[in-house]
Design an enzyme around this catalytic site. Structure first.
Site, short mmCIF file in Angstrom:
data_model
loop_
_atom_site.label_atom_id
_atom_site.label_comp_id
_atom_site.label_asym_id
_atom_site.label_seq_id
_atom_site.Cartn_x
_atom_site.Cartn_y
_atom_site.Cartn_z
N ILE A 61 44.90 8.75 110.88
CA ILE A 61 46.16 9.36 110.48
C ILE A 61 45.93 10.30 109.30
CG2 ILE A 61 46.83 7.50 108.86
CD1 ILE A 61 49.71 7.76 110.08
N CYS A 62 46.74 11.36 109.25
CA CYS A 62 46.74 12.27 108.10
C CYS A 62 48.21 12.54 107.78
CB CYS A 62 45.94 13.54 108.39
SG CYS A 62 46.60 14.57 109.72
N GLN A 63 48.53 13.73 107.30
CA GLN A 63 49.92 14.02 106.99
C GLN A 63 50.71 14.44 108.23
OE1 GLN A 63 51.35 13.25 104.23
NE2 GLN A 63 53.36 14.01 104.80
#
Length: 114
Positions: A61-63
């Site tokens: 996951i990232c932004q």
């Protein structure tokens, strides 16, 4: 094509204890992350490989999805069962799901509690 997992399926997998790797920078991670997510900023991901198991799925996951797609591609090339989380932490928050601040696991809070 990088495999993605949608937010609903990710929330279900998260509740079941899936491994989550957050590839945002440390400041973003400290500001709020999915409970239990491990921090491994994208530029430092190769250094974290020894700590990631290859015998179970890894949800990245990232932004918003861009960095997690890059990390997922790298991990899959190295033999990991990796999946990028569609919409990233932004979508997780938009759905009203809890986050943790700081470097540790902490106590999850929902967006309304902040």
């Amino acid at each position: 094509m990088v495999p993605e997992i949608d937010q609903q399926r990710f929330a279900e997998a998260h509740a079941a204890g899936v491994l989550v790797v957050d590839v945002r920078n440390r400041g973003e991670y400290r500001a709020g992350h999915v409970p239990g997510a491990r921090s491994a900023p994208l530029p430092d991901l190769p250094l974290a490989l020894a700590e990631l198991p290859k015998d179970r799925p890894v949800h990245v996951i990232c932004q918003g999805g861009g960095r997690s797609a890059q990390a997922t591609s790298l991990l899959r090339d190295l033999g990991y069962d990796a999946h990028s989380v569609s919409g990233g932490t932004a979508a997780w928050l938009d759905a009203g799901r809890p986050t943790v601040t700081g470097d540790g696991s902490g106590t999850p809070t929902t967006p309304e509690e902040k």
